[in-house]
Write an enzyme that holds these catalytic residues in place. Structure first.
Site, mmCIF file in Angstrom:
data_model
loop_
_atom_site.group_PDB
_atom_site.id
_atom_site.type_symbol
_atom_site.label_atom_id
_atom_site.label_comp_id
_atom_site.label_asym_id
_atom_site.label_seq_id
_atom_site.Cartn_x
_atom_site.Cartn_y
_atom_site.Cartn_z
ATOM 1 N N GLU A 47 -13.983 -116.167 -6.372
ATOM 2 C CA GLU A 47 -12.993 -115.706 -7.368
ATOM 3 C C GLU A 47 -12.958 -116.636 -8.583
ATOM 4 O OE1 GLU A 47 -9.454 -113.760 -6.049
ATOM 5 O OE2 GLU A 47 -10.416 -113.033 -4.220
ATOM 6 N N SER B 60 -14.350 -123.729 -9.901
ATOM 7 C CA SER B 60 -13.421 -124.639 -10.597
ATOM 8 C C SER B 60 -13.807 -124.776 -12.068
ATOM 9 C CB SER B 60 -13.446 -126.020 -9.930
ATOM 10 O OG SER B 60 -12.836 -125.944 -8.665
HETATM 11 N N1 COS Z 1 -7.421 -110.186 -18.702
HETATM 12 C C1 COS Z 1 -7.682 -109.192 -19.584
HETATM 13 N N2 COS Z 1 -8.787 -109.169 -20.375
HETATM 14 C C2 COS Z 1 -9.640 -110.197 -20.247
HETATM 15 C C3 COS Z 1 -9.427 -111.251 -19.341
HETATM 16 C C4 COS Z 1 -8.251 -111.219 -18.553
HETATM 17 N N3 COS Z 1 -7.989 -112.194 -17.660
HETATM 18 N N4 COS Z 1 -10.444 -112.129 -19.434
HETATM 19 C C5 COS Z 1 -11.285 -111.638 -20.358
HETATM 20 N N5 COS Z 1 -10.797 -110.460 -20.850
HETATM 21 C C6 COS Z 1 -11.365 -109.633 -21.906
HETATM 22 C C7 COS Z 1 -11.448 -110.449 -23.197
HETATM 23 O O1 COS Z 1 -10.236 -110.342 -23.915
HETATM 24 C C8 COS Z 1 -12.575 -109.777 -23.923
HETATM 25 O O2 COS Z 1 -12.096 -108.589 -24.520
HETATM 26 P P1 COS Z 1 -12.519 -108.179 -26.042
HETATM 27 O O3 COS Z 1 -14.019 -108.046 -25.996
HETATM 28 O O4 COS Z 1 -11.812 -106.890 -26.272
HETATM 29 O O5 COS Z 1 -12.061 -109.300 -26.889
HETATM 30 C C9 COS Z 1 -13.515 -109.376 -22.802
HETATM 31 O O6 COS Z 1 -12.725 -109.302 -21.607
HETATM 32 C C10 COS Z 1 -14.647 -110.362 -22.602
HETATM 33 O O7 COS Z 1 -14.041 -111.628 -22.292
HETATM 34 P P2 COS Z 1 -14.700 -113.011 -22.621
HETATM 35 O O8 COS Z 1 -15.244 -112.989 -24.017
HETATM 36 O O9 COS Z 1 -13.728 -114.064 -22.274
HETATM 37 O O10 COS Z 1 -15.937 -113.019 -21.596
HETATM 38 P P3 COS Z 1 -16.899 -114.214 -21.252
HETATM 39 O O11 COS Z 1 -18.137 -113.581 -20.754
HETATM 40 O O12 COS Z 1 -17.000 -115.201 -22.346
HETATM 41 O O13 COS Z 1 -16.164 -115.046 -20.084
HETATM 42 C C11 COS Z 1 -15.325 -115.441 -17.879
HETATM 43 C C12 COS Z 1 -15.525 -114.495 -19.060
HETATM 44 C C13 COS Z 1 -16.276 -116.603 -17.825
HETATM 45 C C14 COS Z 1 -13.901 -115.932 -17.910
HETATM 46 C C15 COS Z 1 -15.552 -114.472 -16.701
HETATM 47 O O14 COS Z 1 -16.904 -114.029 -16.709
HETATM 48 C C16 COS Z 1 -15.209 -114.997 -15.350
HETATM 49 O O15 COS Z 1 -14.045 -115.015 -14.961
HETATM 50 N N6 COS Z 1 -16.238 -115.413 -14.586
HETATM 51 C C17 COS Z 1 -16.080 -115.739 -13.199
HETATM 52 C C18 COS Z 1 -16.217 -114.492 -12.396
HETATM 53 C C19 COS Z 1 -15.701 -114.646 -11.038
HETATM 54 O O16 COS Z 1 -14.562 -115.020 -10.821
HETATM 55 N N7 COS Z 1 -16.543 -114.307 -10.092
HETATM 56 C C20 COS Z 1 -16.189 -114.370 -8.736
HETATM 57 C C21 COS Z 1 -16.703 -113.161 -8.087
HETATM 58 S S1 COS Z 1 -15.533 -112.036 -7.640
HETATM 59 S S2 COS Z 1 -15.002 -112.705 -5.868
#
Ligand code: COS
Length: 382
Positions: A363, A366
């Site tokens: 999820e 870190s």
């Molecule tokens: N809630 C609502 N919208 C969100 C959001 C959230 N928590 N996080 C991102 N978004 C939206 C952004 O606002 C953006 O929207 P716009 O394009 O309209 O501006 C879009 O989603 C893309 O977001 P962002 O630019 O932040 O994407 P990135 O690829 O730079 O980064 C991270 C995203 C790294 C934060 C994400 O890929 C992530 O959480 N990675 C880890 C994944 C994970 O937890 N995997 C575990 C597997 S599941 S058990």
């Protein structure tokens, strides 16, 4: 709506009893067999654990986030493998439907998810899209009133038993990143969907992860979750919530380990006295207790903010970062306090030490939580 305080207390007492009388005595066996017995899963269903977060109109317990975290803390006091049996139904496997589902999707799937008749999985991660989850390559090509899915998902919890997958796939190949991704509810029995073997893991034996393969899987358009191109945001909001639940579980494991350490240090004698009388042991206990209290406060405060309608992307990431790192340190100190007994299997401490390692990874690692916290802090101006 929140439970009244008496009902909340009754629920927590029931879960506490279930943990101490039914789950804890089975921990070693479950780890040995790499399986949670069906009879225990049935008891979890009867207690309503599969439907903690599902609205009452669909047969769930309809807990708010604070209540769900409190239950998560209690469940965390038994081997985390048990929680995994119903964890996807409470969190990442159901919340897409709860938050973004159409009335038809909710009516079709939520009652079965709440009862545990439907087991759910959340299929985001791919071989080349782990932390960079916006770069999913699984394709969803529109063909009339269907999407045709092709691709592979990796390390998908409960995929072996799941009958319903929430799948993030790229519906617009011309758009880079999250913008081209849509989310789909994919029943397991659709032709072309197959599930790989259960992976051998470091810990949490009894919980299972698998690859999921899609070969020309035809998914009806009405199974799309949210609008086309909104799938990445669906996934992120589901994860915001899931991270908070996991943080609660981390607090529970830490509190259990601290209690185990206190009991052991009171009994174990060296130099003619219980090791609990030595200040160096006490210092380790004090550090663990302080950190567990801090994590508990952060998790519950964030849950209350979410229940009040606030955006808690930052706080949920901070809770996940702090609580998962905290329980790693607490488990490490527990091994140290138990000494040789912490390293051998009989006492179960080394098992928990291995079990908690994944909390810093799934999820969102870190490091990803740090990225989110830094971005949100800068966005908020401090
Ligand atoms: N809630 C609502 N919208 C969100 C959001 C959230 N928590 N996080 C991102 N978004 C939206 C952004 O606002 C953006 O929207 P716009 O394009 O309209 O501006 C879009 O989603 C893309 O977001 P962002 O630019 O932040 O994407 P990135 O690829 O730079 O980064 C991270 C995203 C790294 C934060 C994400 O890929 C992530 O959480 N990675 C880890 C994944 C994970 O937890 N995997 C575990 C597997 S599941 S058990």
């Amino acid at each position: 709506m929140a439970l009244d305080l008496e009902t909340r207390q009754q629920l927590l007492d029931t879960v506490r009893r279930f943990v101490s009388e039914r789950l804890r005595p089975m921990e070693a066996q479950v780890a040995e067999d790499n399986a949670v017995p069906d009879s225990l899963v049935d008891e979890m269903k009867a207690l309503g654990l599969f439907g903690l977060s599902i609205p009452a109109e669909y047969g769930g317990l309809d807990l708010n986030m604070e209540e769900e975290c409190l239950v998560g803390i209690e469940i965390g006091k038994a081997s985390p493998a048990f929680r995994s049996s119903f964890g996807t139904n409470v969190g990442i496997g159901s919340q897409g439907v709860v938050m973004f589902g159409t009335p038809e999707q909710k009516a079709k799937y939520l009652p079965g998810i709440a009862s545990g008749d439907i087991i759910t999985s959340f299929a985001l991660t791919e071989p080349e899209a782990g932390s960079d989850s916006a770069s999913v390559q699984t394709r969803a090509i529109r063909d009339g009133d269907h999407y045709v899915l092709n691709g592979a998902k990796r390390y998908i919890t409960n995929a072996g038993k799941a009958s319903l997958f929430t799948v993030m796939a790229r519906s617009d190949p011309d758009k880079k990143g999250g913008a081209g991704v849509s989310a789909f509810l994919v029943p397991r029995d659709l032709p072309g969907l197959s599930v790989g073997k259960s992976e051998k893991k470091m810990g949490q034996q009894g919980a299972h992860i698998h690859d999921v393969i899609f070969e020309n899987v035809r998914v009806p358009v009405e199974n799309r979750l949210g609008a086309e191109g909104e799938g990445f945001k669906v996934a992120m909001q589901v994860l915001d919530r899931g991270r908070l639940h996991i943080s609660g579980v981390c607090v529970g494991v830490a509190e259990r380990l601290i209690a185990d350490c206190v009991a052991y240090a009171g009994e174990r004698k060296q130099f003619g006295q219980p090791i609990a009388s030595f200040q160096m042991i006490q210092a380790m206990l004090a550090d663990s207790k302080t950190e567990a209290l801090a994590a508990r406060a952060l998790v519950l405060e964030t849950a209350r903010k979410r229940d009040a309608g606030e955006n808690v992307t930052l706080e949920a990431a901070a809770a996940k970062l702090f609580a998962s790192e905290m329980v790693g340190r607490v488990a490490d100190r527990a091994v140290q306090i138990f000494g040789g007994a912490g390293y051998v299997a009989d006492y179960g401490i080394e098992r928990l030490y291995r079990d908690v390692r994944i909390f810093r990874i799934y999820e969102g690692t870190s490091q990803i939580q740090q990225v989110i916290i830094a971005r949100e802090t800068m966005k908020r101006g401090g």
